[in-house]
Enzyme design. Structure first.
Site, short mmCIF file in Angstrom:
data_model
loop_
_atom_site.label_atom_id
_atom_site.label_comp_id
_atom_site.label_asym_id
_atom_site.label_seq_id
_atom_site.Cartn_x
_atom_site.Cartn_y
_atom_site.Cartn_z
N HIS A 182 -2.48 -5.39 1.49
CA HIS A 182 -3.73 -5.97 1.62
C HIS A 182 -3.82 -7.39 1.28
O HIS A 182 -2.54 -7.54 0.31
CB HIS A 182 -4.37 -4.96 0.13
CG HIS A 182 -5.73 -6.10 -0.18
ND1 HIS A 182 -7.01 -6.37 0.60
CD2 HIS A 182 -5.55 -7.30 -1.07
CE1 HIS A 182 -7.49 -7.25 -0.10
NE2 HIS A 182 -6.56 -7.51 -0.93
N PHE A 220 -15.41 3.67 6.97
CA PHE A 220 -13.66 4.44 6.58
C PHE A 220 -13.70 4.09 4.65
O PHE A 220 -12.54 4.32 4.68
CB PHE A 220 -13.01 3.02 7.87
CG PHE A 220 -13.38 1.95 7.16
CD1 PHE A 220 -12.17 0.94 5.73
CD2 PHE A 220 -13.48 0.97 7.95
CE1 PHE A 220 -12.50 -0.84 5.68
CE2 PHE A 220 -13.64 -0.29 7.82
CZ PHE A 220 -13.58 -0.67 6.72
N ARG A 228 2.18 -5.97 9.62
CA ARG A 228 2.20 -4.77 9.56
C ARG A 228 2.96 -4.67 10.84
O ARG A 228 2.70 -3.62 11.16
CB ARG A 228 0.13 -5.07 10.43
CG ARG A 228 -0.37 -5.26 8.37
CD ARG A 228 -1.21 -5.46 8.56
NE ARG A 228 -2.82 -5.27 7.31
CZ ARG A 228 -3.57 -5.80 7.16
NH1 ARG A 228 -3.65 -6.82 7.49
NH2 ARG A 228 -4.29 -5.10 5.84
N GLU A 234 -10.66 -11.10 -7.27
CA GLU A 234 -9.00 -9.58 -6.97
C GLU A 234 -7.90 -9.59 -8.28
O GLU A 234 -6.84 -8.94 -8.56
CB GLU A 234 -8.91 -9.73 -5.57
CG GLU A 234 -9.12 -9.53 -4.17
CD GLU A 234 -9.00 -9.26 -3.84
OE1 GLU A 234 -10.09 -8.87 -1.72
OE2 GLU A 234 -8.18 -10.30 -2.67
N ASN A 262 -2.24 0.48 6.81
CA ASN A 262 -1.83 -0.79 7.34
C ASN A 262 -0.59 -1.34 6.29
O ASN A 262 -0.52 -2.95 6.52
CB ASN A 262 -2.43 -1.46 7.80
CG ASN A 262 -3.77 -2.06 7.25
OD1 ASN A 262 -3.52 -1.80 6.23
ND2 ASN A 262 -4.56 -2.93 7.54
N LYS A 315 0.42 -1.30 0.31
CA LYS A 315 0.33 -0.17 -0.12
C LYS A 315 0.98 0.82 -0.05
O LYS A 315 1.92 0.95 0.65
CB LYS A 315 -1.24 -0.57 1.65
CG LYS A 315 -2.05 -1.28 1.07
CD LYS A 315 -2.82 -1.07 2.52
CE LYS A 315 -3.88 -2.09 2.20
NZ LYS A 315 -4.65 -1.89 2.98
N ARG A 343 -1.27 -13.87 4.42
CA ARG A 343 -2.23 -13.28 6.47
C ARG A 343 -1.90 -13.84 7.38
O ARG A 343 -1.54 -12.36 8.11
CB ARG A 343 -3.99 -14.33 6.30
CG ARG A 343 -4.85 -13.38 5.00
CD ARG A 343 -5.23 -12.86 5.11
NE ARG A 343 -5.75 -12.00 6.21
CZ ARG A 343 -6.49 -10.93 5.60
NH1 ARG A 343 -7.03 -10.39 4.83
NH2 ARG A 343 -6.91 -10.06 6.96
N THR A 375 -5.35 -7.00 11.17
CA THR A 375 -5.40 -5.71 10.48
C THR A 375 -4.66 -4.32 11.09
O THR A 375 -4.13 -2.93 10.40
CB THR A 375 -7.18 -5.64 9.81
OG1 THR A 375 -7.66 -6.32 9.75
CG2 THR A 375 -6.97 -4.20 9.65
N TYR A 410 -12.39 -2.44 -3.38
CA TYR A 410 -12.62 -1.94 -2.09
C TYR A 410 -14.44 -2.32 -2.18
O TYR A 410 -15.05 -1.61 -0.50
CB TYR A 410 -12.16 -1.50 -1.26
CG TYR A 410 -10.95 -1.39 -0.84
CD1 TYR A 410 -10.20 -2.49 -0.03
CD2 TYR A 410 -9.64 -1.01 -0.97
CE1 TYR A 410 -9.18 -3.32 1.01
CE2 TYR A 410 -8.12 -1.59 -0.79
CZ TYR A 410 -8.09 -2.35 0.65
OH TYR A 410 -6.94 -2.96 1.09
O1 CDP Z 1 -7.04 -5.77 5.09
P1 CDP Z 1 -7.45 -6.51 6.15
O2 CDP Z 1 -8.53 -7.88 5.22
O3 CDP Z 1 -7.29 -6.99 7.32
O4 CDP Z 1 -8.94 -5.63 6.50
P2 CDP Z 1 -10.71 -4.91 5.87
O5 CDP Z 1 -11.12 -5.22 7.32
O6 CDP Z 1 -10.78 -6.50 5.30
O7 CDP Z 1 -10.37 -4.01 5.87
C1 CDP Z 1 -9.60 -3.88 4.55
C2 CDP Z 1 -9.09 -2.12 4.87
O8 CDP Z 1 -9.39 -1.17 5.51
C3 CDP Z 1 -7.96 -2.93 5.99
O9 CDP Z 1 -6.34 -3.17 5.67
C4 CDP Z 1 -7.60 -1.00 6.62
O10 CDP Z 1 -6.17 -0.66 5.17
C5 CDP Z 1 -8.76 -0.84 5.94
N1 CDP Z 1 -9.54 -0.39 7.10
C6 CDP Z 1 -9.67 0.94 8.43
O11 CDP Z 1 -9.38 2.30 8.38
N2 CDP Z 1 -10.69 1.42 9.20
C7 CDP Z 1 -10.57 -0.62 9.91
N3 CDP Z 1 -12.02 -0.31 11.86
C8 CDP Z 1 -10.92 -1.34 9.62
C9 CDP Z 1 -9.93 -1.63 7.88
MG MG Z 2 -10.05 -8.01 3.83
#
Ligand code: CDP
Ligand code: MG
Length: 140
Positions: free
Chosen positions: A117, A59, A104, A128, A114, A11, A87, A93, A51
């Site tokens: 992805h 967010f 991370r 994707e 973070n 990212k 993962r 996350t 997304y």
């Molecule tokens: O990336 P990951 O699959 O771990 O998390 P996600 O729940 O699929 O969320 C996608 C992305 O949204 C995260 O990687 C963060 O960049 C963002 N996010 C955020 O800004 N605030 C949150 N509370 C949760 C996710």
């Molecule tokens: Mg995700």
């Protein structure tokens, strides 16, 4: 164990800090092969489509702005159990919850910024990967 492919994105927070190589080393050290990779600048609309599943989340707008704020490196990782393995390498996350040694934990700046992805299931990985790469670009 099945050989899988997963979509990874380094990212903007990480590309800006010149961390592509350090993050790729973690993938390769874990046995993941980078079988396709390119550095691109997303538009906010392109990030929004990627997304889309999060469109109703609070967010979402900030996330799309962030993903379009600087170049990203999109890549396909291949290996045994690659989706779950990636993962694990990524960590939770929220970097505050990420296990020591994960991408991370070491590099993320916040829950939003973070660093990486990774796809979360075979179905999403297929969609994707196809969003960013043609079949001709995948050389395993
Ligand atoms: O990336 P990951 O699959 O771990 O998390 P996600 O729940 O699929 O969320 C996608 C992305 O949204 C995260 O990687 C963060 O960049 C963002 N996010 C955020 O800004 N605030 C949150 N509370 C949760 C996710
Ligand atoms: Mg995700």
């Amino acid at each position: 164990m099945a050989t899988e492919r997963t979509l990874s994105i380094i990212k903007p927070d990480a590309t800006k800090r010149n961390l592509t190589g350090k993050i790729n080393a973690k993938f390769e050290d874990a046995g993941l092969r980078i079988i396709a990779q390119k550095r691109i600048q997303l538009t906010k609309a392109q990030a929004g489509k990627f997304y889309e599943v999060h469109a109703e989340r609070p967010f979402y707008d900030e996330l799309c702005e962030f993903m379009a704020s600087a170049p990203v490196v999109v890549q396909v990782l291949e290996g045994d159990n690659a989706i779950a393995k990636n993962r694990d390498v990524m960590g939770a996350t929220n970097p505050a919850d990420a296990a020591p040694g994960t991408v991370r934990a070491e590099f993320a700046e916040s829950v939003g910024e973070n660093s990486v992805h990774g796809s979360d299931a075979p179905e999403t990985a297929a969609v994707e990967i196809a969003y960013f790469f043609s079949g001709l670009e995948l050389v395993g």
